[in-house]
Design a protein around this motif. Structure first.
Motif, short mmCIF file in Angstrom:
data_model
loop_
_atom_site.label_atom_id
_atom_site.label_comp_id
_atom_site.label_asym_id
_atom_site.label_seq_id
_atom_site.Cartn_x
_atom_site.Cartn_y
_atom_site.Cartn_z
N GLN A 63 -2.12 0.96 -5.35
CA GLN A 63 -2.08 -0.13 -4.38
C GLN A 63 -3.08 0.10 -3.24
O GLN A 63 -3.74 -0.84 -2.80
CB GLN A 63 -0.66 -0.29 -3.83
CG GLN A 63 0.32 -0.76 -4.87
CD GLN A 63 1.76 -0.61 -4.41
OE1 GLN A 63 2.05 -0.11 -3.33
NE2 GLN A 63 2.68 -1.06 -5.25
N VAL A 64 -3.20 1.34 -2.78
CA VAL A 64 -4.16 1.66 -1.72
C VAL A 64 -5.58 1.40 -2.22
O VAL A 64 -6.40 0.81 -1.51
CB VAL A 64 -3.98 3.11 -1.21
CG1 VAL A 64 -5.14 3.51 -0.31
CG2 VAL A 64 -2.65 3.25 -0.48
N ASP A 65 -5.87 1.82 -3.44
CA ASP A 65 -7.19 1.56 -4.02
C ASP A 65 -7.48 0.06 -4.05
O ASP A 65 -8.57 -0.39 -3.67
CB ASP A 65 -7.28 2.13 -5.44
CG ASP A 65 -8.57 1.73 -6.13
OD1 ASP A 65 -9.65 2.19 -5.70
OD2 ASP A 65 -8.51 0.92 -7.10
N ARG A 66 -6.50 -0.73 -4.47
CA ARG A 66 -6.70 -2.18 -4.57
C ARG A 66 -6.93 -2.79 -3.19
O ARG A 66 -7.86 -3.57 -3.00
CB ARG A 66 -5.49 -2.83 -5.26
CG ARG A 66 -5.70 -4.31 -5.54
CD ARG A 66 -4.54 -4.93 -6.31
NE ARG A 66 -4.36 -4.29 -7.60
CZ ARG A 66 -3.37 -3.43 -7.90
NH1 ARG A 66 -2.43 -3.14 -7.01
NH2 ARG A 66 -3.29 -2.89 -9.09
N VAL A 67 -6.11 -2.46 -2.22
CA VAL A 67 -6.26 -3.06 -0.90
C VAL A 67 -7.57 -2.59 -0.25
O VAL A 67 -8.23 -3.37 0.45
CB VAL A 67 -5.03 -2.82 0.01
CG1 VAL A 67 -4.94 -1.40 0.50
CG2 VAL A 67 -5.04 -3.78 1.19
N GLN A 68 -8.00 -1.37 -0.51
CA GLN A 68 -9.30 -0.92 0.01
C GLN A 68 -10.44 -1.73 -0.60
O GLN A 68 -11.41 -2.06 0.09
CB GLN A 68 -9.50 0.57 -0.27
CG GLN A 68 -8.67 1.46 0.60
CD GLN A 68 -8.79 2.94 0.25
OE1 GLN A 68 -9.00 3.30 -0.90
NE2 GLN A 68 -8.64 3.79 1.25
N ARG A 69 -10.32 -2.07 -1.88
CA ARG A 69 -11.36 -2.90 -2.51
C ARG A 69 -11.37 -4.30 -1.93
O ARG A 69 -12.43 -4.91 -1.75
CB ARG A 69 -11.18 -2.92 -4.03
CG ARG A 69 -11.55 -1.58 -4.67
CD ARG A 69 -11.54 -1.58 -6.18
NE ARG A 69 -10.17 -1.63 -6.71
CZ ARG A 69 -9.63 -2.67 -7.35
NH1 ARG A 69 -10.35 -3.75 -7.59
NH2 ARG A 69 -8.39 -2.62 -7.79
N VAL A 70 -10.19 -4.85 -1.60
CA VAL A 70 -10.13 -6.17 -0.97
C VAL A 70 -10.70 -6.10 0.44
O VAL A 70 -11.45 -6.99 0.86
CB VAL A 70 -8.69 -6.74 -0.96
CG1 VAL A 70 -8.65 -8.08 -0.23
CG2 VAL A 70 -8.15 -6.92 -2.38
N TYR B 172 2.33 -5.64 -7.90
CA TYR B 172 3.33 -4.70 -7.42
C TYR B 172 3.93 -4.00 -8.63
O TYR B 172 3.64 -4.35 -9.77
CB TYR B 172 4.40 -5.43 -6.60
CG TYR B 172 5.30 -4.54 -5.80
CD1 TYR B 172 4.79 -3.66 -4.86
CD2 TYR B 172 6.68 -4.59 -5.97
CE1 TYR B 172 5.61 -2.85 -4.11
CE2 TYR B 172 7.51 -3.78 -5.22
CZ TYR B 172 6.98 -2.91 -4.30
OH TYR B 172 7.80 -2.11 -3.56
N GLU B 173 4.81 -3.02 -8.41
CA GLU B 173 5.34 -2.21 -9.51
C GLU B 173 6.55 -2.79 -10.21
O GLU B 173 6.74 -2.59 -11.38
CB GLU B 173 5.68 -0.82 -8.99
CG GLU B 173 4.47 -0.05 -8.56
CD GLU B 173 4.83 1.28 -7.98
OE1 GLU B 173 6.02 1.58 -7.83
OE2 GLU B 173 3.91 2.03 -7.68
N PHE C 297 0.86 -1.20 0.00
CA PHE C 297 0.00 0.00 0.00
C PHE C 297 0.89 1.24 0.00
O PHE C 297 0.79 2.11 0.83
CB PHE C 297 -0.99 -0.01 1.17
CG PHE C 297 -0.40 -0.35 2.52
CD1 PHE C 297 0.05 0.64 3.38
CD2 PHE C 297 -0.31 -1.67 2.93
CE1 PHE C 297 0.59 0.32 4.62
CE2 PHE C 297 0.22 -1.99 4.16
CZ PHE C 297 0.67 -0.99 5.02
N PHE C 298 1.78 1.29 -1.01
CA PHE C 298 2.78 2.34 -1.10
C PHE C 298 2.42 3.46 -2.07
O PHE C 298 3.09 4.48 -2.12
CB PHE C 298 4.14 1.75 -1.50
CG PHE C 298 4.61 0.69 -0.54
CD1 PHE C 298 4.95 1.02 0.76
CD2 PHE C 298 4.68 -0.63 -0.93
CE1 PHE C 298 5.37 0.06 1.66
CE2 PHE C 298 5.11 -1.61 -0.05
CZ PHE C 298 5.45 -1.27 1.25
N ASN C 299 1.39 3.26 -2.89
CA ASN C 299 0.96 4.33 -3.82
C ASN C 299 -0.55 4.26 -3.97
O ASN C 299 -1.21 3.37 -3.42
CB ASN C 299 1.69 4.21 -5.17
CG ASN C 299 1.36 2.93 -5.91
OD1 ASN C 299 0.23 2.44 -5.88
ND2 ASN C 299 2.34 2.37 -6.60
N GLU C 300 -1.12 5.22 -4.71
CA GLU C 300 -2.58 5.31 -4.83
C GLU C 300 -3.20 4.06 -5.44
O GLU C 300 -4.27 3.62 -5.00
CB GLU C 300 -2.96 6.54 -5.67
CG GLU C 300 -2.77 7.85 -4.95
CD GLU C 300 -3.22 9.05 -5.78
OE1 GLU C 300 -4.18 8.90 -6.57
OE2 GLU C 300 -2.61 10.12 -5.62
#
Length: 162
Positions: free
Chosen positions: A22-29, A84-85, A17-20
């Motif tokens: 990734q944060v969006d993805r983990v929030q959806r999970v 991941y990136e 959850f290091f960028n927008e």
């Protein structure tokens, strides 16, 4: 976290959850876990940042490590996002790598005998250590909302491995 209910599983959510993105993805999970009728409670490190400690200090690093390991031990199952990136060239295409912290959490869970459910929204090659050890491979965060964590259907990865 949500209230633990009888006959429902406890889930540890491993994810970068290091960028927008990734944060969006983990929030959806997180939302999908909250909507899953088989999940009683989940732990997401993103929501447990130990803000009382100064980030990146030795004390903070030790506390985060111990807290995350404690919660993998607590969980019945680990859900891990492997998008991941970092990228590498393989089979004529570029493919992302798993975040090193997430990879550790997957390996630790496997060593503790816990099933690991992989979330991989960016299609492509998967490292063979992940593909061979996962209990189920899902291709979207939203698919977590429908996964039966009680019956735990096996859904192997069937794509290219590296």
């Amino acid at each position: 976290m949500m209230k633990q209910e009888m006959n429902k599983v406890k889930v540890y959510l491993a994810s970068p959850f290091f960028n927008e993105e990734q944060v969006d993805r983990v929030q959806r999970v997180e939302k999908a876990l909250g909507n899953n009728p088989y999940v009683g409670e989940y732990f997401s490190p993103r929501l447990e940042q130990l803000t009382h400690l100064t980030m990146y200090t030795a004390e903070w690093a030790d506390a985060v490590y111990r807290n995350d390991v404690k919660h993998v031990d607590w969980a019945d199952v680990v859900v891990a996002v492997i998008d991941y990136e970092g990228e590498t060239e393989l089979h004529g295409a570029r493919h992302g790598h798993v975040d090193s912290g997430t990879a550790f959490e997957i390996g630790y869970a496997i060593a503790k005998g816990k099933p690991v459910i992989i979330i991989h929204e960016k299609s492509g090659v998967v490292n063979l250590m992940i593909s061979q050890s996962c209990h189920a491979y899902l291709e979207s965060a939203e698919a977590v909302a429908d996964y039966n964590f009680i019956n735990m259907p096996k859904m192997p990865f069937t794509g290219d491995v590296m």
